[in-house]
Each structure stands twice: as C-alpha cells, then as structure tokens.
Design a protein around this motif. Structure first.
Motif, short mmCIF file in Angstrom:
data_model
loop_
_atom_site.label_atom_id
_atom_site.label_comp_id
_atom_site.label_asym_id
_atom_site.label_seq_id
_atom_site.Cartn_x
_atom_site.Cartn_y
_atom_site.Cartn_z
N TYR A 128 -1.63 1.92 -7.59
CA TYR A 128 -0.76 2.85 -6.86
C TYR A 128 -0.17 3.92 -7.78
O TYR A 128 0.10 5.05 -7.34
N GLU A 129 0.04 3.60 -9.04
CA GLU A 129 0.61 4.59 -9.96
C GLU A 129 -0.37 5.72 -10.23
O GLU A 129 0.04 6.82 -10.59
N GLY A 130 -1.66 5.45 -10.11
CA GLY A 130 -2.66 6.50 -10.30
C GLY A 130 -2.88 7.34 -9.07
O GLY A 130 -3.70 8.27 -9.09
N GLY A 131 -2.19 7.01 -7.98
CA GLY A 131 -2.30 7.80 -6.76
C GLY A 131 -3.54 7.49 -5.95
O GLY A 131 -3.95 8.28 -5.09
N VAL A 166 8.63 -0.87 -5.22
CA VAL A 166 9.91 -0.42 -4.68
C VAL A 166 10.61 0.49 -5.66
O VAL A 166 11.31 1.44 -5.27
N ARG A 167 10.43 0.25 -6.94
CA ARG A 167 11.06 1.10 -7.97
C ARG A 167 10.35 2.44 -8.11
O ARG A 167 10.92 3.37 -8.68
N HIS A 168 9.11 2.51 -7.62
CA HIS A 168 8.34 3.75 -7.75
C HIS A 168 8.79 4.75 -6.70
O HIS A 168 9.00 4.40 -5.53
N GLU A 169 8.92 5.99 -7.08
CA GLU A 169 9.53 6.98 -6.19
C GLU A 169 8.69 7.28 -4.96
O GLU A 169 9.22 7.51 -3.87
N ASP A 170 7.35 7.25 -5.09
CA ASP A 170 6.49 7.72 -3.99
C ASP A 170 6.28 6.67 -2.90
O ASP A 170 6.13 7.02 -1.73
N VAL A 171 6.24 5.40 -3.26
CA VAL A 171 5.88 4.36 -2.28
C VAL A 171 7.01 3.37 -2.04
O VAL A 171 6.79 2.30 -1.48
N ALA A 172 8.23 3.73 -2.43
CA ALA A 172 9.35 2.78 -2.42
C ALA A 172 9.67 2.26 -1.02
O ALA A 172 9.82 1.06 -0.81
N VAL A 173 9.79 3.17 -0.05
CA VAL A 173 10.23 2.76 1.29
C VAL A 173 9.19 1.87 1.96
O VAL A 173 9.53 0.85 2.59
N THR A 174 7.91 2.22 1.82
CA THR A 174 6.85 1.39 2.40
C THR A 174 6.81 0.02 1.75
O THR A 174 6.68 -1.00 2.43
N ALA A 175 6.96 0.00 0.42
CA ALA A 175 6.96 -1.28 -0.29
C ALA A 175 8.16 -2.13 0.12
O ALA A 175 8.06 -3.36 0.20
N LEU A 176 9.31 -1.50 0.39
CA LEU A 176 10.49 -2.24 0.85
C LEU A 176 10.21 -2.90 2.19
O LEU A 176 10.57 -4.06 2.42
N THR A 177 9.57 -2.17 3.10
CA THR A 177 9.25 -2.72 4.41
C THR A 177 8.33 -3.93 4.28
O THR A 177 8.52 -4.96 4.96
N LEU A 178 7.31 -3.84 3.41
CA LEU A 178 6.40 -4.96 3.18
C LEU A 178 7.16 -6.15 2.58
O LEU A 178 6.92 -7.30 2.97
N SER A 179 8.07 -5.87 1.64
CA SER A 179 8.82 -6.95 1.00
C SER A 179 9.69 -7.70 2.00
O SER A 179 9.76 -8.94 1.99
N MET A 180 10.36 -6.95 2.88
CA MET A 180 11.24 -7.60 3.85
C MET A 180 10.43 -8.37 4.90
O MET A 180 10.89 -9.41 5.39
N ILE A 210 14.63 -8.21 -4.54
CA ILE A 210 14.53 -7.00 -3.72
C ILE A 210 15.74 -6.11 -3.95
O ILE A 210 15.61 -4.89 -4.14
N VAL A 211 16.94 -6.70 -3.96
CA VAL A 211 18.16 -5.92 -4.18
C VAL A 211 18.13 -5.26 -5.55
O VAL A 211 18.52 -4.10 -5.71
N LYS A 212 17.68 -5.99 -6.55
CA LYS A 212 17.57 -5.43 -7.90
C LYS A 212 16.61 -4.24 -7.92
O LYS A 212 16.92 -3.20 -8.52
N ALA A 213 15.47 -4.39 -7.26
CA ALA A 213 14.50 -3.29 -7.21
C ALA A 213 15.07 -2.08 -6.47
O ALA A 213 14.84 -0.93 -6.86
N VAL A 214 15.83 -2.35 -5.40
CA VAL A 214 16.46 -1.25 -4.64
C VAL A 214 17.47 -0.52 -5.51
O VAL A 214 17.55 0.72 -5.49
N LEU A 215 18.24 -1.26 -6.30
CA LEU A 215 19.23 -0.62 -7.17
C LEU A 215 18.58 0.20 -8.28
O LEU A 215 19.08 1.26 -8.66
N ASP A 239 14.26 4.90 -8.18
CA ASP A 239 14.63 6.31 -8.31
C ASP A 239 14.47 7.06 -6.99
O ASP A 239 14.77 8.26 -6.92
N ASN A 240 14.00 6.37 -5.97
CA ASN A 240 13.87 6.98 -4.65
C ASN A 240 15.22 6.93 -3.94
O ASN A 240 15.77 5.86 -3.71
N GLU A 241 15.77 8.09 -3.60
CA GLU A 241 17.09 8.15 -3.00
C GLU A 241 17.11 7.65 -1.56
O GLU A 241 18.19 7.38 -1.02
N ASP A 242 15.93 7.51 -0.93
CA ASP A 242 15.89 7.08 0.47
C ASP A 242 15.83 5.56 0.62
O ASP A 242 16.05 5.04 1.71
#
Length: 545
Positions: A66-69, A125-139, A165-170, A173-176
């Motif tokens: 995922y980091e390579g896009g 989740v810590r990655h800026e581009d895929v954070a929100v999607t990864a959060l949904t999968l994690s939950m 999960i909370v640690k990764a959210v904190l 770098d994704n503000e959303d």
C-alpha cells in the motif's frame, strides 16, 4: 519524392508508437483487472478449502504494497478482512480440546496470520492516504473477534486490540481519522467509549516518552473531548458494539465504572499539561464536558484550585469549573468570594473574556442570602473601576449594578444616604466628605463599602460619550424597572456603540453657521466686515528678506 517518402515513414513511425502506447495502456488495464480477479479467486479458494490457506500469505504480501500506491493492495486488505471475518465466525481460529494435533497446528498458524494482518492494519491507519478505510476494516475485525474468538461463557472484549487501534488513531497523520473514530464508534457505542478511555489512560503514559507533550496533548484532547455522552443511569447503557455481558455486575453495566474510566483518562491528560494554552483548553471544557465524568470531584479540585489561584485570565476561565464543583458536587471552597473579589481589577473590563466573567459573576451573586456587606463591596469596586473603563464596559456595568441593588435592597442606601447625625453633618461641612471605602482590603466583607456611597456613578452622568451619560442617569431616577436583561448590554463594543449613535433618527438638524474665508495667509479686502485671520496678524507674509 525523397521528402514525401520520409514524411510517410515518419507518419508510419508515429502511428506505430501510438499503437504501442495504446497497447501498453490496454495491457496495464488488463493486468490490473487480472490482479483483481486473482485476489478475488484466492479469497474464494481460501474460504472453500483449507488447502488454499497458504494464499493468505500471498494476500498479506500484496496488501503490504500500500505504501507504493499499488491499487490491488487495498483490495487485498479488504479481501483479507472478509476472509478472517468468515474464519472467525466459523470458529476456525479457536483451539478446541477436541482438535487433532495437525488441526491445532493449523489453528496456531491462522492465529499468527491474523496477528500479522492486524499489525498491517495498524500501520495502514497511521498512513495518511488509506487511514479511514483501514480504520473501518479494523473495527469490523474487532467486532468479529469479540463475538467469536474467545471460546468461553464469560464476556470478553478485545481490549488489547482496541488499545492498538486507539494508538494508531492517535499517531495517524490523517486529520480525518480521529473524527471518523469518534463519530462512527466512540460516540455511538458505550463499550467502545469505555475501552477508549481505558486505552487513553495507558497510552498517555507510554507515548509521552516517545512524543512531545504538546503534540500528544493536542491529539488526545481532540479525541476524548468529543466523548461527552456521560451516562446518568444503567438505562443509558444500552448501545454496545459487541453484545453486552449478561452478568449484571460486569463493569460495562456500571455507570460508576464508565465514569471512572473517563475520570482516569482526563487525569492522565492533565498530567502532561505544561503550557498555559493547554490549561486554558482544559478549563474551557471543564464544567460542561470534563467535570461530569469525575466520581471524585476532589481530584479535579486540585487542578482547578491551582488555575484559580494563578490570577488573570486563568482564574476567569477556572471560575465556572470551581463553581460547578461548589454547586453540583458540594465542594467546600471557603475563599471563593475573596478570590472572586480580587479578580475585579482594571484589566477585567478590558479583557476579551469580559462577557463570560460577568455572566458567571451574575450567577455567583444571584443568591439573596448573601451578606449585604459582601454585595456592597462588589458594587463599590465595579463603580470605582467604571471611572477608567472603556465605554463598551461601562454600558453593562451600570445596568448590572442596578440589578444588584434591586436584588439586594439593603445596598440601596449607597445611592442616597441621608445623614441625620448633626455632628457628622458639621464634620463634613468643615472638613469635607471622606469616602470610608477601603479599596486595598482583600476581604469583601471588611471593606466598609456598605457605609460608602456611589458617587462614581454620578460622575459618569457627565461622561463624554452621550450613550454612557444617558445610561448613568438611571441611577438618579426612581427604581421602577424590575431589572435589566444583561444580554442586551454584555456584548457591546466601540463599533456597536458607534453604530447605535449613527443609527439614531435626527428629528431636527443642528444649526451650524460657518463661512469659509476667501483668504487665509493674506489680508482681506474688507477688514471691517471680514477681519484678518490671527495668522495674518502675527506674521507678515508679504515682507522682504
């Protein structure tokens, strides 16, 4: 002919280049489609037969790109989520006693792959581009793990996974991602909020060593300040992400335990506060969001007491929190009114928190059971401060004093005091009046303000600003009005006073007589009717050097 042939050759060459590019585009698109199809086939194969479990490794390797896009990496991550959700719901990751040694090895291997996948999601989740999607999968994975992974009758919540999960959210770098976590999970479900607070308490201690206090404070504050749904009774605890425990004595079904987790999280955050700006942010939320979580108000009283004793703006912001503890939690604070009296200085009428302070002050002095000597001290101090205050502040100080006098009639002697003692009258006539008020006294009940008078308000009736002079005259009229609505005066500024003055209807234009002189620097032609200016009389501009 040669040029024509060369031209045709060039065109054929350009056409062939274009065809190759089109073929490359088609081949690239086809390759992507083939990769997506292979991922879906692997997912289906894993769910159909244990023989295809090794494809989990392939999907993990693909998802790590995922980091390579790579576009297929996210599809692989989603496919893995579906795979593990199905395997968990089947019980394939539960090591039962009845399993053979070979099957137990398979279960252990699947658990290891599951752990690797969770670690991958945390990094996503810590990655800026895929954070929100990864959060949904994690939950989604968290919900399934809590329902199916633990083979026992007692309730088990995946607290360790939640903390990850909370640690990764904190750390993301994704503000959303933090608003998404709060709005979709933290605010919606009581168990998620409970274990979020519990995770924050542990994480603040560990992360404060690795991160700067300032950055960590901002991230934690933005997360837990949005979790304001304090339960009031057991009936409020009904929304659970994972089916709630059946045992009524379980901590998740206890209101006090929920509040305790919130209390511990806020105390952990207060432990890393090291700037005035951070203190002010906490004080701004104390009475509305933070204090309701505290089961032991004395733990919050230390923080508020220190801020209240700091003076200045910090004390003003701490006022509401201290009063909340006094009024709602029966906290004993004997020096509250002396400290409140000390905040009435010349700076308060120039502060940007002026309106907030006087709204609170109106609440603090609302009780009719307060001693008249105490109220008189506040009235006198405000009157004295109004002499040097800006017009926008005087505009609400005078109506505020009027309301205090109506609420505490004993203090109205300060408006009009009749001296009946002949000796005192003679003393005033011979030596003049001396105000008995003691402005340096810090104890408001000992200032002798009740023996004084409000001569300062009489002086304000001659104020240069016409609106202020008009308002001040209400103190010389009969007190027929019950009270003034302070909201009509609190937010006045120079601009609003100017707009009010300009917006007045002029019934009759003022008479102005003015004549522009024909000459300013030279003598007039007719000095008898039009005298020379003072400038001409003093200086001779026509003289020779």
């Amino acid at each position: 002919m040669v040029e024509c042939a060369a031209s045709e050759g060039l065109k054929r060459k350009q056409a062939s280049v274009g065809e190759k590019a089109a073929k490359r585009r088609r081949s690239s698109s086809e390759e992507t489609e083939d990769s997506n199809a292979k991922i879906l086939l692997m997912e289906q194969g894993i769910l159909e037969s244990k023989k295809n479990y090794n494809d989990i490794n392939v999907l993990l390797s693909t998802a790590r790109e995922y980091e390579g896009g790579e576009p297929e990496s996210m599809l692989a991550a989603v496919a893995l989520c579906r795979v593990f959700v199905r395997l968990l719901s089947r019980g394939s990751l539960v090591a039962k006693k009845s399993l053979s040694e070979k099957d137990a090895v398979v279960v252990s291997w699947l658990k290891d792959q599951f752990s690797q996948y969770k670690l991958l999601l945390m990094s996503m989740v810590r990655h800026e581009d895929v954070a929100v999607t990864a959060l949904t999968l994690s939950m989604r994975l968290l919900k399934t793990e809590g329902e199916f992974l633990y083979d026992n009758e007692d309730y088990s919540f995946p607290a360790a996974f939640t903390e990850s999960i909370v640690k990764a959210v904190l750390l993301s770098d994704n503000e959303d991602v933090r608003p998404a976590y709060v709005e979709e999970f933290g605010e919606q479900y009581d168990d998620i909020r409970y274990f979020t607070f519990k995770s924050i308490r542990n994480l603040v201690k560990s992360l404060s060593e690795d991160m700067g206090h300032h950055d960590l404070f901002d991230r934690v504050f933005s997360l837990i300040s949005a979790l304001d749904g304090v339960p009031q009774s057991a009936d409020d605890l009904e929304d659970f992400y994972i089916p709630r425990p059946t045992r009524k004595t379980h901590p998740l079904r206890s209101v006090n335990q929920h509040k305790k987790q919130g209390q511990e999280a806020w105390l952990a955050l207060m432990g890393i506060v090291d700037t005035k700006a951070q203190r002010k942010r906490i004080l701004d939320k104390t009475s509305t969001i933070i204090a309701p979580w505290f089961t032991k108000p004395e733990l919050l009283a230390d923080f508020l007491g220190n801020c209240y004793d700091a003076g200045g703006t910090m004390s003003v912001l701490a006022l509401s929190g201290v009063f909340y503890l006094i009024q709602e939690r029966n906290l004993d604070y004997p020096s509250f009114y002396p400290k409140l009296y000390s905040l009435l200085d010349r700076d308060i009428l120039h502060s940007r928190h002026r309106s907030r302070f006087f709204r609170l002050l109106d609440t603090f002095l609302a009780s009719t059971h307060l001693p008249a000597s105490l109220v008189a001290s506040f009235v006198k101090r405000l009157s004295r401060l109004a002499l040097n205050a800006p017009p926008s502040a005087i505009a609400f100080v005078i109506p505020y004093i009027y309301n205090l006098l109506k609420r505490h009639p004993t203090c109205t002697f300060m408006v009009h005091r009749v001296i009946k003692d002949p000796e005192e009258k003679r003393n005033i006539q011979e030596h003049g009046f001396e105000d008995p008020f003691l402005p340096e006294e810090t104890e408001p009940t000992e200032t002798r303000a009740i023996d004084s008078c409000l001569w300062e308000l009489v002086q304000l009736q001659s104020h240069y600003h016409p609106n202020i002079a008009t308002i001040a005259k209400i103190m010389s009229e009969q007190f027929t009005k019950q009270s003034y609505n302070m909201e009509d005066f609190l937010d006045h500024s120079y601009a609003s006073l100017l707009d009010a003055e300009l917006g007045k209807d002029v019934k009759r234009a003022p008479v102005v007589e003015f004549q522009i002189p024909k000459r300013i620097f030279l003598p007039q032609d007719e000095p008898a009717t039009h005298p020379d200016s003072l400038l001409v009389k003093l200086w001779d501009f026509g003289g020779k050097v």
